[in-house]
Design a protein around this motif. Structure first.
Motif, mmCIF file in Angstrom:
data_model
loop_
_atom_site.group_PDB
_atom_site.id
_atom_site.type_symbol
_atom_site.label_atom_id
_atom_site.label_comp_id
_atom_site.label_asym_id
_atom_site.label_seq_id
_atom_site.Cartn_x
_atom_site.Cartn_y
_atom_site.Cartn_z
ATOM 1 N N GLY A 1 32.907 40.785 45.091
ATOM 2 C CA GLY A 1 33.181 42.059 45.759
ATOM 3 C C GLY A 1 34.666 42.379 45.788
ATOM 4 N N ALA A 2 35.484 41.389 46.118
ATOM 5 C CA ALA A 2 36.935 41.600 46.149
ATOM 6 C C ALA A 2 37.490 41.848 44.753
ATOM 7 C CB ALA A 2 37.628 40.401 46.791
ATOM 8 N N ILE A 3 36.975 41.111 43.779
ATOM 9 C CA ILE A 3 37.436 41.300 42.399
ATOM 10 C C ILE A 3 37.052 42.696 41.911
ATOM 11 C CG2 ILE A 3 37.182 40.511 40.007
ATOM 12 C CD1 ILE A 3 36.682 37.671 41.192
ATOM 13 N N ALA A 4 35.817 43.106 42.200
ATOM 14 C CA ALA A 4 35.352 44.432 41.778
ATOM 15 C C ALA A 4 36.189 45.538 42.427
ATOM 16 C CB ALA A 4 33.872 44.611 42.116
ATOM 17 N N ALA A 5 36.518 45.373 43.701
ATOM 18 C CA ALA A 5 37.334 46.386 44.388
ATOM 19 C C ALA A 5 38.717 46.483 43.757
ATOM 20 C CB ALA A 5 37.442 46.058 45.872
ATOM 21 N N SER A 6 39.292 45.346 43.415
ATOM 22 C CA SER A 6 40.611 45.344 42.781
ATOM 23 C C SER A 6 40.557 45.996 41.402
ATOM 24 C CB SER A 6 41.124 43.909 42.671
ATOM 25 O OG SER A 6 42.362 43.879 42.003
ATOM 26 N N ILE A 7 39.547 45.625 40.613
ATOM 27 C CA ILE A 7 39.412 46.204 39.278
ATOM 28 C C ILE A 7 39.143 47.702 39.368
ATOM 29 C CG2 ILE A 7 37.936 46.239 37.216
ATOM 30 C CD1 ILE A 7 37.712 43.182 37.496
ATOM 31 N N ALA A 8 38.335 48.113 40.346
ATOM 32 C CA ALA A 8 38.041 49.551 40.500
ATOM 33 C C ALA A 8 39.320 50.327 40.779
ATOM 34 C CB ALA A 8 37.036 49.761 41.627
ATOM 35 N N ARG A 9 40.192 49.748 41.588
ATOM 36 C CA ARG A 9 41.421 50.457 41.944
ATOM 37 C C ARG A 9 42.494 50.378 40.859
ATOM 38 N NH1 ARG A 9 45.635 49.565 46.896
ATOM 39 N NH2 ARG A 9 47.100 51.126 46.150
ATOM 40 N N PHE A 10 42.704 49.190 40.306
ATOM 41 C CA PHE A 10 43.851 48.969 39.427
ATOM 42 C C PHE A 10 43.499 48.870 37.940
ATOM 43 C CE2 PHE A 10 44.940 47.007 43.551
ATOM 44 C CZ PHE A 10 45.990 47.836 43.893
ATOM 45 N N GLY A 11 42.222 48.762 37.629
ATOM 46 C CA GLY A 11 41.817 48.554 36.246
ATOM 47 C C GLY A 11 41.789 47.068 35.927
ATOM 48 N N PHE A 12 41.405 46.752 34.711
ATOM 49 C CA PHE A 12 41.270 45.367 34.275
ATOM 50 C C PHE A 12 42.590 44.936 33.645
ATOM 51 C CE2 PHE A 12 39.728 41.770 31.859
ATOM 52 C CZ PHE A 12 38.767 41.246 32.693
ATOM 53 N N ARG A 13 43.497 44.442 34.490
ATOM 54 C CA ARG A 13 44.873 44.181 34.052
ATOM 55 C C ARG A 13 45.165 42.735 33.681
ATOM 56 N NH1 ARG A 13 49.143 47.762 37.079
ATOM 57 N NH2 ARG A 13 47.958 49.685 37.310
ATOM 58 N N ASP A 14 44.244 41.842 33.891
ATOM 59 C CA ASP A 14 44.504 40.415 33.712
ATOM 60 C C ASP A 14 43.615 39.883 32.593
ATOM 61 O OD1 ASP A 14 45.421 37.861 34.120
ATOM 62 O OD2 ASP A 14 44.502 37.615 36.085
ATOM 63 N N PRO A 15 44.166 39.647 31.396
ATOM 64 C CA PRO A 15 43.339 39.178 30.281
ATOM 65 C C PRO A 15 42.633 37.859 30.599
ATOM 66 C CG PRO A 15 45.508 39.829 29.516
ATOM 67 C CD PRO A 15 45.559 39.818 31.020
ATOM 68 N N ILE A 16 41.538 37.639 29.922
ATOM 69 C CA ILE A 16 40.750 36.417 30.045
ATOM 70 C C ILE A 16 41.338 35.388 29.083
ATOM 71 C CG2 ILE A 16 38.437 35.433 29.773
ATOM 72 C CD1 ILE A 16 38.673 37.591 31.964
ATOM 73 N N ALA A 17 41.474 34.143 29.525
ATOM 74 C CA ALA A 17 41.926 33.065 28.644
ATOM 75 C C ALA A 17 40.693 32.363 28.078
ATOM 76 C CB ALA A 17 42.799 32.071 29.416
#
Length: 188
Positions: A24-40
């Motif tokens: 839920g927290a991750i989704a809220a952050s992504i909803a607001r800021f976009g997907f800014r952190d690439p996956i390793a």
């Protein structure tokens, strides 16, 4: 490092990942800021080394027919996420995954006054959502700075309480809030 956009269905979660995530927290952050952190991702086995929670969030959003977040590319029905590739043997992959999560856990505390200043600015602008903080956190911080609770930099005590059902959870949350405790309800 280079970034490549990869179909999220082509990435595999590391089966040994011990980290749990607040989707839920991750989704809220992504909803607001976009997907800014690439996956390793490890190029050898396509296992994710860091980013399991973010991938789970993307998969859930897509399954719910949500609009893809900013910085996720769409190719037909495929969602493409930014990926950083690593060429690691199994022990290095495991070690990096553990280190990445643990160093965030150990990351240190906050300068409470600076934190409050930033949180207040976000709250006053109505943009606190997606930051991982809420009004209860702000209230607890204000109380701590006012000397109503002891403050030790970097030290935070937490407790997890299992509840019988949602009604029991609500009762405990109300009681804890009435006692001035900062608490959150989580459903797992």
């Amino acid at each position: 490092l280079s970034i490549e956009y990869v179909d999220i269905d082509e990435l595999h979660k590391w089966p040994g990942n011990p980290k749990e995530h607040d989707i839920g927290a991750i989704a809220a952050s992504i909803a607001r800021f976009g997907f800014r952190d690439p996956i390793a991702v490890n190029v050898r086995n396509r296992y994710i080394e860091e980013g399991h929670g973010r991938i789970d969030t993307l998969l859930g959003l897509r399954q719910q027919n949500q609009t893809a977040p900013r910085f996720i590319r769409i190719d037909g029905a495929r969602w493409l996420a930014p990926v950083m590739w690593f060429d690691d043997d199994d022990l290095t992959q495991q070690g990096y995954a553990l280190a990445h999560n643990r160093t965030q856990d150990l990351g240190g505390g906050y300068d409470d006054a600076r934190l409050l200043e930033s949180l207040r600015a976000q709250a006053e602008a109505g943009t606190l959502d997606g930051t991982g903080w809420d009004g209860d956190d702000v209230d607890a911080l204000i109380a701590r700075l006012a000397g109503q609770a002891p403050s030790q930099p970097g030290l935070r005590y937490s407790i997890v309480v299992g509840c019988r059902d949602s009604e029991h959870q609500e009762q405990l949350l109300e009681r804890f809030h009435a006692e001035g405790l900062s608490c959150k309800g989580v459903v797992k």
